[in-house]
Motif scaffolding. Structure first.
Motif, PDB file in Angstrom:
ATOM      1  N   ASP A   1      -6.474   7.255  -3.578  1.00  0.00           N
ATOM      2  CA  ASP A   1      -5.209   6.502  -3.484  1.00  0.00           C
ATOM      3  C   ASP A   1      -5.065   5.569  -4.695  1.00  0.00           C
TER       4      ASP A   1
ATOM      5  N   ASN B   1      -1.682  -5.282   2.077  1.00  0.00           N
ATOM      6  CA  ASN B   1      -1.891  -3.833   1.914  1.00  0.00           C
ATOM      7  C   ASN B   1      -0.554  -3.129   1.706  1.00  0.00           C
TER       8      ASN B   1
ATOM      9  N   LYS C   1       0.553  -3.634  -1.694  1.00  0.00           N
ATOM     10  CA  LYS C   1      -0.276  -2.900  -2.666  1.00  0.00           C
ATOM     11  C   LYS C   1       0.124  -1.436  -2.770  1.00  0.00           C
TER      12      LYS C   1
ATOM     13  N   GLN D   1     -12.217   3.525   2.461  1.00  0.00           N
ATOM     14  CA  GLN D   1     -10.987   3.563   1.661  1.00  0.00           C
ATOM     15  C   GLN D   1     -10.556   5.016   1.556  1.00  0.00           C
ATOM     16  N   VAL D   2      -9.256   5.251   1.412  1.00  0.00           N
ATOM     17  CA  VAL D   2      -8.779   6.629   1.286  1.00  0.00           C
ATOM     18  C   VAL D   2      -9.045   7.091  -0.147  1.00  0.00           C
TER      19      VAL D   2
ATOM     20  N   ASP E   1       5.619   0.297   6.083  1.00  0.00           N
ATOM     21  CA  ASP E   1       5.970   0.352   4.655  1.00  0.00           C
ATOM     22  C   ASP E   1       6.486   1.734   4.290  1.00  0.00           C
TER      23      ASP E   1
ATOM     24  N   LEU F   1      -9.128  -4.280   6.813  1.00  0.00           N
ATOM     25  CA  LEU F   1      -8.766  -3.673   8.093  1.00  0.00           C
ATOM     26  C   LEU F   1      -9.873  -3.843   9.133  1.00  0.00           C
TER      27      LEU F   1
HETATM   28  P1  ADP Z   1      -8.767  -2.645   0.931  1.00  0.00           P
HETATM   29  O1  ADP Z   1      -9.278  -3.960   0.530  1.00  0.00           O
HETATM   30  O2  ADP Z   1      -9.390  -1.484   0.235  1.00  0.00           O
HETATM   31  O3  ADP Z   1      -7.274  -2.610   0.965  1.00  0.00           O
HETATM   32  P2  ADP Z   1      -8.558  -2.401   3.770  1.00  0.00           P
HETATM   33  O4  ADP Z   1      -9.619  -2.396   4.829  1.00  0.00           O
HETATM   34  O5  ADP Z   1      -7.480  -3.392   3.903  1.00  0.00           O
HETATM   35  O6  ADP Z   1      -9.307  -2.502   2.422  1.00  0.00           O
HETATM   36  O7  ADP Z   1      -7.913  -0.958   3.722  1.00  0.00           O
HETATM   37  C1  ADP Z   1      -8.762   0.170   3.737  1.00  0.00           C
HETATM   38  C2  ADP Z   1      -8.097   1.360   3.067  1.00  0.00           C
HETATM   39  O8  ADP Z   1      -6.995   1.802   3.870  1.00  0.00           O
HETATM   40  C3  ADP Z   1      -7.455   1.058   1.731  1.00  0.00           C
HETATM   41  O9  ADP Z   1      -8.430   1.113   0.699  1.00  0.00           O
HETATM   42  C4  ADP Z   1      -6.460   2.178   1.617  1.00  0.00           C
HETATM   43  O10 ADP Z   1      -7.087   3.363   1.209  1.00  0.00           O
HETATM   44  C5  ADP Z   1      -5.970   2.330   3.049  1.00  0.00           C
HETATM   45  N1  ADP Z   1      -4.746   1.550   3.314  1.00  0.00           N
HETATM   46  C6  ADP Z   1      -4.659   0.352   3.928  1.00  0.00           C
HETATM   47  N2  ADP Z   1      -3.386  -0.038   4.050  1.00  0.00           N
HETATM   48  C7  ADP Z   1      -2.624   0.939   3.505  1.00  0.00           C
HETATM   49  C8  ADP Z   1      -1.207   1.138   3.358  1.00  0.00           C
HETATM   50  N3  ADP Z   1      -0.338   0.238   3.799  1.00  0.00           N
HETATM   51  N4  ADP Z   1      -0.796   2.283   2.769  1.00  0.00           N
HETATM   52  C9  ADP Z   1      -1.689   3.209   2.332  1.00  0.00           C
HETATM   53  N5  ADP Z   1      -3.038   3.079   2.462  1.00  0.00           N
HETATM   54  C10 ADP Z   1      -3.506   1.961   3.044  1.00  0.00           C
END
Ligand code: ADP
Length: 418
Positions: A370, A319, A322, A366-367, A347, A381
């Motif tokens: 983004d 993440n 990404k 998900q946010v 990060d 997560l």
């Molecule tokens: P995904 O497979 O969408 O990454 P996750 O459960 O890992 O699913 O993360 C859920 C959401 O949290 C992501 O879609 C993103 O919107 C946000 N997110 C996770 N990690 C980060 C990060 N390091 N920086 C910004 N946003 C994050």
């Protein structure tokens, strides 16, 4: 303002709760009781009663106090209040010609409610002995007061009946809601089971598709392969993505059902951080991201399932990669806090808005808006949270250093020395 009075704010609050005071706006002379009082001997009257004046907000008496007198309201208005003054229950208002605190005359018990003046009020206090004398010397007054008491008793018994009816109706509604809740839970369980089954059954055909693509790559003549490589790549990437989704869903479902076997053993975080860092190094290098593993040698081993915590760290690192822009920085750190070790991945990406910081740990969250390098499924997560919880730890996200980016942190228990 002394402790016998409300604060101006408390008084305002009580006044704000007044609903229909119109009926209390009578004057003393309207009341039959007061008219009768006017007819008795003034001297006797003066020996039996004491006149008291109360400013708005002043207590006539407080709930719980011992009481030995009742009060006849000559002018003004008082409120009958029960419970905490922060959130009082108003039992009613009393005005000219009405009496308050009469129970003290009849029984020797603490006051069941407080009486507070809501405007300038004049009250006549009649003590227990005074009341008895009044009964002997002016029985008509005694009868009048008895009449008021009996009317009030009737009122409260009607109120009790109404309350009982309302209570029964409420119970019926609660039972109905409970039944509905049970049905909804059952429905939810059946839907979950069905979707778990479908997901599970998707595994085999996906395996077949992947296998078939690999076979095609091996058996197709070189020219045909060259002409169709793009199509095969697309098919392989789509099937791979679907397979990852199925695996993640099955993982999360198994974790939620507590069906995952945990193999706890002491784990050195220094080695784990280095391994995860090495595995993701190429991706980070390609994006010009600087990586820093900061787990000091004195951080003791944690009690953990190494493979699962490796996956948690890999998810968090993926993440971070990404979302971190080119030339950004990612830090994987560990530090001791009491009986626990706090592991974090920080990060310099866009960060997570405060209102989303709990929600993103839920399935598929998900946010919105983004822009990751690659779009995921919103399950990583959830897996991290369930895994950390299975270790007795906690996971959260906060802003990164200096308010930039995000820091995902979780706790793990320190392994007991052998
Ligand atoms: P995904 O497979 O969408 O990454 P996750 O459960 O890992 O699913 O993360 C859920 C959401 O949290 C992501 O879609 C993103 O919107 C946000 N997110 C996770 N990690 C980060 C990060 N390091 N920086 C910004 N946003 C994050």
């Amino acid at each position: 303002m002394n402790s016998q009075s409300l604060t101006p704010q408390e008084l305002d609050r009580l006044r704000g709760m007044q609903s229909s005071l119109a009926e209390l706006h009578g004057v003393a002379s309207d009341s039959p009781l007061l008219q009768q009082l006017a007819s008795i001997d003034r001297k006797l009257w003066e020996t039996l009663t004491t006149e008291r004046r109360y400013a708005p907000g002043e207590f006539v008496f407080r709930e719980g106090e011992a009481g030995d007198a009742m009060y006849l309201i000559w002018s003004g208005r008082v409120v009958v209040v029960k419970g905490d003054l922060e959130c009082p229950t108003i039992l009613g208002y009393r005005g000219p010609g009405q009496i308050v605190g009469e129970m003290a005359i009849l029984e020797n018990r603490p006051r069941v409610a407080s009486i507070i003046a809501v405007e300038e009020s004049r009250l006549l206090r009649i003590g227990r002995e005074g009341f008895q004398e009044l009964l002997q010397n002016a029985p008509i007054i005694g009868m009048s007061i008895m009449g008021m008491l009996s009317a009030r008793l009737r009122e409260s018994s009607i109120m009790r009946q109404v309350n009982n009816q309302a209570g029964r109706q409420l119970m019926r509604q609660v039972t109905e809601l409970q039944t509905e809740k049970q049905q909804l839970l059952e429905l939810q369980r059946v839907r979950q089971e069905t979707s778990d089954l479908i997901i599970h059954d998707l595994r085999n055909p996906l395996g077949v598709i992947n296998g078939a693509i690999s076979m095609l790559r091996m058996v197709l003549p070189v020219e045909t392969l060259g002409d169709n490589r793009e199509l095969l790549d697309m098919a392989e990437s789509a099937a791979g993505r679907m397979q990852r989704l199925v695996e993640s869903l099955l993982d999360v479902a198994a974790m939620e059902a507590g069906e995952v076997q945990m193999n706890f053993a002491p784990v050195r975080l220094q080695s784990l951080a280095a391994a995860v860092g090495n595995r993701t190094a190429l991706q980070m290098r390609m994006s010009g991201i600087t990586f820093c593993a900061d787990v000091p040698e004195d951080v003791p081993p944690v009690q953990a399932d190494e493979e699962k915590i490796d996956r948690v760290l890999t998810n968090l690192m993926d993440n971070a990669i990404k979302y971190t822009p080119n030339e950004g920085r990612i830090t994987l750190a560990g530090r001791v806090e009491g009986e626990q070790v706090v592991v974090s991945v920080t990060d310099t990406g866009p960060g997570i808005p405060p209102q989303e910081r709990e929600r993103i740990f839920e399935r598929f969250a998900q946010v919105a808006g983004d822009k990751p390098r690659r779009r995921g499924f919103g399950l990583g997560l959830t897996f991290c949270k369930l895994t950390v919880q299975a270790h007795g730890g906690r996971i959260w996200v906060e802003a990164g250093d200096g308010g930039v980016g995000s820091r995902f942190a979780f706790t793990l228990p320190v392994a007991e020395a052998a």
